[in-house]
Design an enzyme around this catalytic site. Structure first.
Site, short mmCIF file in Angstrom:
data_model
loop_
_atom_site.label_atom_id
_atom_site.label_comp_id
_atom_site.label_asym_id
_atom_site.label_seq_id
_atom_site.Cartn_x
_atom_site.Cartn_y
_atom_site.Cartn_z
N TYR A 185 41.11 -20.59 -11.06
CA TYR A 185 40.18 -20.01 -12.03
C TYR A 185 40.94 -19.50 -13.25
O TYR A 185 40.58 -19.80 -14.40
CB TYR A 185 39.37 -18.88 -11.38
N SER A 228 37.23 -15.87 -20.27
CA SER A 228 37.23 -14.70 -19.42
C SER A 228 38.45 -13.88 -19.80
O SER A 228 39.40 -14.42 -20.38
CB SER A 228 37.33 -15.13 -17.96
#
Length: 192
Positions: free
Chosen positions: A72, A59
């Site tokens: 995350y 990401s």
């Protein structure tokens, strides 16, 4: 098996100090162990045959800190680092390793989150097209959209305080903290 696209990822959000140990373990189990397990299964096969392509989906959070998504963000930093390390271990074996770093993708994962200023949300089709493109022309680090990679590279030339000021101006520091909880509720319940 010629290709593995490892797209393991869940993103419960909220203040780190309010995150339960159960949630933390679940994020790490999916985002880290999911990637590691996939690599351990396919890489011996790829290496034995002298070809194969591993694509680990991280990401933009691998390079941009995301308050409200501490665990995350950490797991996506891990995916980038582990992908690069295993790529170097496999140099010369014929095995390709790519780390794909999409920006915010228009999926359920983004439910209830407002994008940062100047950050374009990408479609699943754009991520798929980038995946196909890197299979045709392998390289390690792929940003979706590609312009995000250039922006990250340029921003890291700036002093940290300036870079963080720019992030505040673009509201990237609020994407995972200013949440429409009603809209996000179903996703959060499913991933927990």
């Amino acid at each position: 098996l010629d290709v593995l696209v490892s797209n393991a990822g869940i993103m419960p959000v909220g203040p780190f100090l309010e995150e339960s140990d159960t949630t933390t373990r679940r994020i790490v189990d999916v985002n880290v162990h999911g990637v590691l397990n996939g690599m351990k299964i396919v890489l011996p096969r790829f290496r034995a045959r002298g070809h194969g392509h591993l694509i680990n989906v991280a990401s933009m959070a691998a390079k941009v800190p995301a308050p409200g998504g501490v665990t995350y963000t950490g797991t996506k930093h891990f995916v980038l680092g582990a992908s690069d390390a295993v790529r170097q271990e496999l140099r010369g074996t014929g095995v390709e390793v790519t780390c794909l770093m999409p920006g915010p993708v228009l999926t359920e994962m983004m439910a209830g989150l407002k994008p940062a200023r100047g950050v374009r949300q990408v479609t699943v089709e754009e991520v798929a097209a980038a995946t196909v493109a890197v299979l045709e022309r392998p390289c390690f680090e792929v940003h979706v959209p590609a312009t995000a990679g250039h922006m990250h590279a340029l921003s890291h030339l700036l002093p940290r305080r300036v870079r963080e000021g720019l992030m505040r101006a673009l509201r990237t520091d609020r994407v995972l903290t200013e949440i429409d909880h009603d809209t996000r509720r179903a996703y959060e319940a499913r991933v927990r």
